[in-house]
Design an enzyme around this catalytic site. Structure first.
Site, PDB file in Angstrom:
ATOM      1  N   THR A 166       7.028  -2.720 -14.311  1.00  0.00           N
ATOM      2  CA  THR A 166       8.290  -3.448 -14.403  1.00  0.00           C
ATOM      3  C   THR A 166       8.158  -4.781 -15.125  1.00  0.00           C
ATOM      4  O   THR A 166       9.058  -5.184 -15.871  1.00  0.00           O
ATOM      5  CB  THR A 166       8.808  -3.703 -12.966  1.00  0.00           C
ATOM      6  OG1 THR A 166       8.949  -2.441 -12.329  1.00  0.00           O
ATOM      7  CG2 THR A 166      10.140  -4.412 -12.954  1.00  0.00           C
ATOM      8  N   GLN A 221      -5.560   2.697  10.810  1.00  0.00           N
ATOM      9  CA  GLN A 221      -4.243   2.912  10.182  1.00  0.00           C
ATOM     10  C   GLN A 221      -3.247   1.830  10.601  1.00  0.00           C
ATOM     11  O   GLN A 221      -2.095   1.848  10.157  1.00  0.00           O
ATOM     12  CB  GLN A 221      -3.713   4.323  10.449  1.00  0.00           C
ATOM     13  CG  GLN A 221      -3.623   4.705  11.895  1.00  0.00           C
ATOM     14  CD  GLN A 221      -3.218   6.156  12.076  1.00  0.00           C
ATOM     15  OE1 GLN A 221      -2.097   6.416  12.475  1.00  0.00           O
ATOM     16  NE2 GLN A 221      -4.087   7.091  11.791  1.00  0.00           N
ATOM     17  N   ASP A 251       2.912  -0.650  -7.787  1.00  0.00           N
ATOM     18  CA  ASP A 251       2.685   0.486  -6.881  1.00  0.00           C
ATOM     19  C   ASP A 251       1.211   0.695  -6.546  1.00  0.00           C
ATOM     20  O   ASP A 251       0.860   0.961  -5.404  1.00  0.00           O
ATOM     21  CB  ASP A 251       3.269   1.773  -7.489  1.00  0.00           C
ATOM     22  CG  ASP A 251       4.796   1.754  -7.494  1.00  0.00           C
ATOM     23  OD1 ASP A 251       5.382   0.825  -6.909  1.00  0.00           O
ATOM     24  OD2 ASP A 251       5.402   2.672  -8.091  1.00  0.00           O
TER      25      ASP A 251
END
Ligand code: ASP
Length: 348
Positions: A16, A279, A93
């Site tokens: 972007t 996690q 990302d």
């Protein structure tokens, strides 16, 4: 040095930050990056020279992989002496993966490698890309007592400077999209850029070098309640598997399941290097804390401490590529090679 310009190489990989909105289609199109000075005229400052380079064609960071990390590391290696610092413009990302990979590939750094990106295109009035780019360039030329303040791979985003291998993309919406869950920022940009000088990493290895062999035969397996052991078996029994990152519960726990123990034990026997990361969004694996973590430890799964998944995966890829095995590999995973983990007494 007075009278000598600082030189920064800005490499646009895609994403972007280097795009503008196409008036006809409304979609994002990359700018001609050699013209970046026209889009951000503030880049021109006395006392510094900026050279712009670009991937041809620029790529969305979802398409970035080891071949691009190798390309970036070879550009840095070839032009290391020519520039005082390097700024890599990257889609957000997978920016944390690239920053982590480069941190393990580049050894003995004495110059700043700064990755940044943006949530909004540089061509939009409300863009965060302009500030991110300008601050990254400023940090790339920052020195103290004649020595670069940053001598490692870092990420500048949303007014904060983070160690690259500590970062994670947390938000698809916020201008503070990138976070460093287990390490406070190395610097904060307000009216001034305030550096936390005591937190900087300087590689004890003296000579600059690049480790550019990466092992891609690695897997990442998150555990979840109700998970069928067949899936875990399928993954771990892949004969080519070299490394596995297990995303476990809380401080590194897994179900007390005899089949899981057998499956991981067999993989360990075959020499698969297994790393345990939590996690949870924040915190560390503590293999000694609960009986449910002992199972993993007893199967040879190595504690990843407070490494992010991005750091654990790329550290594994680079370490396997370096040919480390057995105790040497175990020691490398437990060691703080590039500031990627915090040492706890329980890891010693
Ligand atoms: N999809 C884009 C990319 O990661 C998003 C961004 O540029 O931040 O390349």
């Amino acid at each position: 040095m007075e009278g000598v310009d600082s030189r920064v190489l800005v490499i646009y990989t895609g994403g972007t930050i280097g795009s503008v909105q196409d008036l006809d289609s409304g979609g994002l199109v990359p700018i001609d990056f050699s013209e970046i000075h026209n889009h951000v005229p503030e880049l021109e400052q006395p006392g510094r020279t900026i050279e712009a380079a670009s991937f041809e064609p620029p790529i969305d960071s979802s398409n970035v992989g080891p071949e691009h990390w190798i390309l970036l590391s070879s550009i840095i290696k070839d032009r290391y002496e020519e520039f005082d610092g390097f700024v890599i413009l990257h889609g957000t990302d997978t920016l944390a993966y690239t920053a982590s990979a480069l941190s393990f590939m580049l050894e003995g750094l004495r110059k700043p490698i700064i990755l940044t990106g943006s949530q909004l295109p540089i061509g939009l009035p409300r863009t965060d890309g302009r500030e991110n780019l300008l601050a990254a360039v400023e940090i790339a030329t920052a020195s103290r007592f004649g020595v670069p303040i940053i001598q490692e791979v870092v990420v500048y985003f949303g007014s904060s400077l983070f160690r690259g291998n500590r970062t994670h993309k947390e938000s698809a919406e916020s201008m503070q999209a990138i976070i460093s869950p287990n390490l406070p920022p190395l610097a904060e940009a307000g009216v001034d850029i305030i550096y936390n000088h005591g937190s900087m990493f300087k590689d004890p290895i003296e000579d600059f070098g690049v480790w550019d062999r990466l092992e891609s035969r690695v897997a990442w397996l998150p555990l979840f309640p109700g998970q069928t052991m067949d899936i875990i078996r399928r993954v771990t029994e892949w004969p080519d598997l070299k490394g596995l990152v297990l995303s476990t519960f809380g401080s590194g726990n897994a179900p007390s399941n005899a089949e899981l123990k057998a499956v991981l034990g067999e993989a360990n026997e075959r020499g698969v290097v297994m790393v345990n990361v939590s996690q949870c969004g924040h915190g560390s694996v503590h293999p000694e804390r609960y009986a449910t973590a002992h199972l993993l430890r007893d199967c040879g799964v190595i504690s990843g401490g407070d490494m992010t998944t991005e750091a654990a995966l790329t550290k594994l890829m680079v370490s396997l590529g370096r040919g480390w095995k057995g105790e040497e590999m175990r020691h490398a995973i437990l060691s703080n090679l590039r500031g990627e983990l915090t040492h706890f007494s329980s890891l010693s």
